[in-house]
Scaffold this motif. Structure first.
Motif, PDB file in Angstrom:
ATOM      1  N   ARG A 217       0.828  -1.284   0.106  1.00 11.85           N
ATOM      2  CA  ARG A 217      -0.021   0.077   0.088  1.00 11.85           C
ATOM      3  C   ARG A 217       0.800   1.206  -0.046  1.00 11.85           C
ATOM      4  N   LYS A 218       2.079   1.201   0.327  1.00 10.85           N
ATOM      5  CA  LYS A 218       2.994   2.296   0.435  1.00 10.85           C
ATOM      6  C   LYS A 218       3.810   2.535  -1.008  1.00 10.85           C
ATOM      7  N   GLU A 219       3.656   1.570  -1.849  1.00  8.59           N
ATOM      8  CA  GLU A 219       4.379   1.676  -3.229  1.00  8.59           C
ATOM      9  C   GLU A 219       3.403   2.529  -3.922  1.00  8.59           C
ATOM     10  N   ASP A 220       3.990   3.643  -4.475  1.00 11.84           N
ATOM     11  CA  ASP A 220       3.152   4.402  -5.299  1.00 11.84           C
ATOM     12  C   ASP A 220       2.329   3.848  -6.361  1.00 11.84           C
ATOM     13  N   ARG A 221       3.188   2.886  -7.313  1.00 13.65           N
ATOM     14  CA  ARG A 221       2.683   2.551  -8.360  1.00 13.65           C
ATOM     15  C   ARG A 221       1.881   1.262  -8.361  1.00 13.65           C
ATOM     16  N   GLY A 222       1.947   0.697  -6.908  1.00 13.58           N
ATOM     17  CA  GLY A 222       1.365  -0.736  -6.743  1.00 13.58           C
ATOM     18  C   GLY A 222      -0.013  -0.891  -7.130  1.00 13.58           C
ATOM     19  N   MET A 223      -0.970  -0.053  -6.502  1.00 11.23           N
ATOM     20  CA  MET A 223      -2.478  -0.107  -6.965  1.00 11.23           C
ATOM     21  C   MET A 223      -2.588   0.125  -8.285  1.00 11.23           C
ATOM     22  N   ILE A 224      -2.002   1.293  -9.208  1.00  7.31           N
ATOM     23  CA  ILE A 224      -2.584   1.547 -10.549  1.00  7.31           C
ATOM     24  C   ILE A 224      -1.914   0.612 -11.418  1.00  7.31           C
ATOM     25  N   ALA A 225      -0.906  -0.076 -11.091  1.00  2.00           N
ATOM     26  CA  ALA A 225       0.029  -1.019 -12.076  1.00  2.00           C
ATOM     27  C   ALA A 225      -0.904  -2.227 -12.056  1.00  2.00           C
ATOM     28  N   THR A 226      -1.400  -2.798 -10.749  1.00  2.00           N
ATOM     29  CA  THR A 226      -2.113  -3.950 -10.575  1.00  2.00           C
ATOM     30  C   THR A 226      -3.671  -3.863 -11.123  1.00  2.00           C
ATOM     31  N   VAL A 227      -3.970  -2.601 -11.089  1.00  2.00           N
ATOM     32  CA  VAL A 227      -5.369  -2.353 -11.627  1.00  2.00           C
ATOM     33  C   VAL A 227      -5.425  -2.230 -13.201  1.00  2.00           C
ATOM     34  N   GLN A 228      -4.252  -1.763 -13.712  1.00  4.30           N
ATOM     35  CA  GLN A 228      -4.069  -1.883 -15.273  1.00  4.30           C
ATOM     36  C   GLN A 228      -3.939  -3.187 -15.678  1.00  4.30           C
ATOM     37  N   LEU A 229      -3.735  -4.301 -14.998  1.00  7.82           N
ATOM     38  CA  LEU A 229      -3.572  -5.536 -15.385  1.00  7.82           C
ATOM     39  C   LEU A 229      -4.835  -6.280 -15.723  1.00  7.82           C
ATOM     40  N   LEU A 230      -5.900  -5.565 -14.885  1.00  5.55           N
ATOM     41  CA  LEU A 230      -7.193  -6.066 -15.286  1.00  5.55           C
ATOM     42  C   LEU A 230      -7.759  -5.842 -16.846  1.00  5.55           C
ATOM     43  N   ASP A 231      -7.392  -4.841 -17.592  1.00  3.35           N
ATOM     44  CA  ASP A 231      -7.528  -4.374 -18.633  1.00  3.35           C
ATOM     45  C   ASP A 231      -7.742  -5.674 -19.505  1.00  3.35           C
ATOM     46  N   PRO A 232      -8.875  -6.115 -20.156  1.00  2.00           N
ATOM     47  CA  PRO A 232      -9.046  -7.398 -21.057  1.00  2.00           C
ATOM     48  C   PRO A 232      -7.993  -7.211 -22.087  1.00  2.00           C
ATOM     49  N   SER A 233      -7.578  -5.966 -22.769  1.00  2.00           N
ATOM     50  CA  SER A 233      -6.957  -5.862 -23.781  1.00  2.00           C
ATOM     51  C   SER A 233      -5.498  -6.156 -23.498  1.00  2.00           C
ATOM     52  N   VAL A 234      -5.223  -6.338 -22.132  1.00  2.00           N
ATOM     53  CA  VAL A 234      -3.706  -6.858 -21.928  1.00  2.00           C
ATOM     54  C   VAL A 234      -3.680  -8.249 -21.838  1.00  2.00           C
ATOM     55  N   LEU A 235      -3.036  -8.900 -23.107  1.00  2.00           N
ATOM     56  CA  LEU A 235      -3.189 -10.457 -23.238  1.00  2.00           C
ATOM     57  C   LEU A 235      -1.940 -11.104 -22.555  1.00  2.00           C
ATOM     58  N   ASN A 236      -2.367 -12.285 -22.558  1.00  2.00           N
ATOM     59  CA  ASN A 236      -1.254 -13.161 -22.142  1.00  2.00           C
ATOM     60  C   ASN A 236      -1.010 -13.128 -20.774  1.00  2.00           C
ATOM     61  N   LEU A 237      -2.039 -12.928 -19.808  1.00  2.00           N
ATOM     62  CA  LEU A 237      -1.885 -12.747 -18.522  1.00  2.00           C
ATOM     63  C   LEU A 237      -3.241 -12.849 -17.891  1.00  2.00           C
ATOM     64  N   GLU A 238      -2.928 -13.966 -16.660  1.00  2.00           N
ATOM     65  CA  GLU A 238      -4.202 -14.580 -15.929  1.00  2.00           C
ATOM     66  C   GLU A 238      -4.507 -13.503 -15.305  1.00  2.00           C
ATOM     67  N   LYS A 239      -5.791 -13.058 -15.251  1.00  2.00           N
ATOM     68  CA  LYS A 239      -6.560 -11.932 -14.534  1.00  2.00           C
ATOM     69  C   LYS A 239      -6.768 -12.413 -13.216  1.00  2.00           C
ATOM     70  N   LYS A 240      -6.993 -13.622 -13.039  1.00  2.00           N
ATOM     71  CA  LYS A 240      -7.215 -13.980 -11.523  1.00  2.00           C
ATOM     72  C   LYS A 240      -6.335 -13.610 -10.487  1.00  2.00           C
ATOM     73  N   TYR A 241      -4.920 -13.242 -10.915  1.00  2.00           N
ATOM     74  CA  TYR A 241      -3.640 -12.965  -9.799  1.00  2.00           C
ATOM     75  C   TYR A 241      -3.921 -11.867  -9.535  1.00  2.00           C
ATOM     76  N   PRO A 242      -3.873 -10.813 -10.464  1.00  2.00           N
ATOM     77  CA  PRO A 242      -4.063  -9.236 -10.165  1.00  2.00           C
ATOM     78  C   PRO A 242      -5.477  -9.058  -9.319  1.00  2.00           C
ATOM     79  N   ILE A 243      -6.699  -9.854  -9.490  1.00  2.00           N
ATOM     80  CA  ILE A 243      -7.889  -9.905  -8.703  1.00  2.00           C
ATOM     81  C   ILE A 243      -7.758 -10.343  -7.449  1.00  2.00           C
ATOM     82  N   LEU A 244      -6.726 -11.251  -7.251  1.00  2.00           N
ATOM     83  CA  LEU A 244      -6.278 -11.712  -5.768  1.00  2.00           C
ATOM     84  C   LEU A 244      -5.624 -10.660  -4.967  1.00  2.00           C
TER      85      LEU A 244
END
Length: 510
Positions: free
Chosen positions: A429-456
């Motif tokens: 939570r103290k990492e400035d980019r932590g939240m934003i970078a993780t949310v961006q991984l939810l974007d369905p257009s970001v391919l070759n990435l399992e969405k369940k992990y950023p969701i977790l």
């Protein structure tokens, strides 16, 4: 039939005629000479068949074979005349041994003649200007493969050198040589009494194993090939040939149908020995072979661990001269760690600090493998706390922003595990980019990435109102709606959690 104008052929026939005259009068060891006479008759038939080919007089293999036959027949005639002598006092045991030796040579000549006839080389017209490159290679390959089976050491060694050069030129040459039966001949040469030829055979087989479409021929050799390669590893051959031999085993271990042969031939202890005491390349290939063997095979993982692979891997790891050389080692560790009981042993051996140290490695393959190993090794609170205290969380957060999808995915997966420890959630939570970078991984257009992990990862901090607000502000709502429609695991739960903030207007504006 016209007699070929060939002096060696003429000399051979003359010797055979003389022997047929001499042998009936021999009274010493009549039984053995009777057997020898039968062999001579067989040889005469083969030589007659050879002489029927139009290029019999010009083919170099025929000339070499006839020269060798002539030498044997000359020795035979000399011994026959000695045995006819009533004053012959030569030792009986020595004479029997000489006759047996000649019988063995005659047998070999008959086999060589038969092989020469069946090989088809005597039907070739030679490599002329009118032949295509492919056909010229085929003719050359067939001649070399035949040479490897006929003649003396010098001839076979020269043929092996030429074949190696041919194989190195082009993958197509490998396929042509394989089609001409090269593999079966090379496998037999692994059992040669000549170390030089044996080692060159290892290099030739290694070259074949590098061409995917020819590996099935190596697999067909099965246990015989494995047995010979393992004997090369145990025999004290040169360091280079041992490294190459285990490299072939590494390639073969990729194929499920041959894995059982590794067990039957007791290959694992041999590979562990190479890992412990081989050269750097031999050790690397040994680890790679073991990695391929244990992949998706729980029984094999347990087997190699019982043979002491973890301690040997630790020693290799600590003695590595570069990070790049650790890529295959981390790969084996990762494969083993997917089995929970083995992961516990790995952790007890002190591997977590070693793995974490590689998260900042400049070699991408090593770095990604290390991140994946973090996921496998953090199976309890104790390990999650240890990697967090080692500074793992900020490093993984940075990886969420890299370009390579593989590295993003591995980092998100590792975070989904270690974030189960409260202390790591606080660091995240103290990492400035932590939240934003993780949310961006939810974007369905970001391919070759399992969405369940950023969701977790996000679910692990969704109890915090502040974190939920940050997720919404970063656009998580819009992404999650799409992921719910795609029926992605955990997406509905996270969306409902965000809904408790009653900020749906933000969703609409997004």
């Amino acid at each position: 039939m016209k007699i070929p104008e060939n002096q060696q052929y003429h000399d051979t026939n003359q010797l055979l005629t003389s022997l047929r005259t001499e042998i009936p009068d021999i009274q010493t060891f009549k039984g053995k000479w009777s057997v020898l006479k039968t062999k001579l008759n067989n040889l005469q038939t083969q030589i007659t068949d050879l002489s029927s080919f139009p290029n019999f007089t010009t083919n170099s293999l025929c000339s070499e074979l006839l020269f060798s036959i002539t030498q044997t027949l000359t020795d035979t005639l000399s011994l026959a005349k000695s045995c006819k002598d009533p004053n012959f006092t030569y030792g009986k045991l020595r004479t029997q041994s000489d006759i047996d030796s000649i019988v063995a040579k005659l047998d070999q000549h008959v086999k060589d003649s038969d092989l020469l006839i069946k090989s088809g080389v005597l039907l070739e017209t030679g490599v002329g200007d009118n032949l295509s490159k492919r056909e010229a290679v085929r003719v050359e390959a067939r001649n070399l493969i035949t040479r490897l089976q006929i003649g003396n050491f010098e001839s076979k060694n020269g043929a092996m050198d030429s074949l190696l050069n041919l194989l190195q030129e082009d993958d197509k040459n490998v396929l042509i040589a394989v089609a001409q039966g090269a593999v079966a001949v090379l496998v037999r040469l692994l059992d040669s009494s000549c170390l030089e030829i044996k080692e060159k055979a290892v290099f030739a087989i290694s070259r074949v194993s590098m061409v995917d479409s020819s590996k099935h021929v190596l697999i067909a050799e099965g246990i015989l090939l494995l047995n010979h390669l393992l004997r090369v590893l145990e025999s004290g051959s040169t360091h280079s040939s041992q490294a190459v031999a285990v490299g072939v085993l590494r390639n073969l271990a990729l194929f499920h149908e041959i894995k059982i042969n590794f067990i039957e031939e007791n290959a694992v202890p041999v590979l562990i020995t190479v890992l412990s005491s081989g050269t750097n390349l031999a050790q690397e290939n040994s680890i790679g072979c073991l990695c391929n063997l244990v992949s998706k095979d729980e029984h094999m993982k347990i087997l190699v661990c019982k043979e002491g692979v973890i301690e040997c891997l630790k020693n290799y790891w600590d003695g590595a001269t570069s990070s790049r050389s650790l890529e295959v080692a981390v790969g084996l560790l990762l494969n083993l760690a997917s089995c929970r009981p083995i992961a516990e042993v790995i952790v007890s051996k002190g591997f977590i600090p070693r793995v974490v140290a590689l998260l900042s490695c400049e070699v991408s393959g090593v770095r990604v493998a290390a991140v994946r190993a973090v996921y496998e090794l953090t199976f309890s609170t104790k390990q999650r706390k240890e990697v967090g205290e080692a500074g793992c969380v900020p490093t993984l957060v940075k990886m969420l922003d890299v370009k390579a999808a593989e590295e993003k995915d591995a980092a998100a997966k590792a975070l989904s595990s270690i974030m189960q420890y409260a202390g790591n959630r606080r660091i995240f939570r103290k990492e400035d980019r932590g939240m934003i970078a993780t949310v961006q991984l939810l974007d369905p257009s970001v391919l070759n990435l399992e969405k369940k992990y950023p969701i977790l990862v996000l679910l692990s901090i969704a109890q915090s109102k502040k974190c939920r607000r940050q997720m919404v502000a970063a656009g998580a709502g819009a992404y999650l709606h799409k992921l719910v429609e795609m029926d992605i695991e955990g997406a509905k739960k996270l969306l409902e959690s965000l809904g408790r903030n009653k900020l749906w207007g933000v969703f609409a504006r997004a």
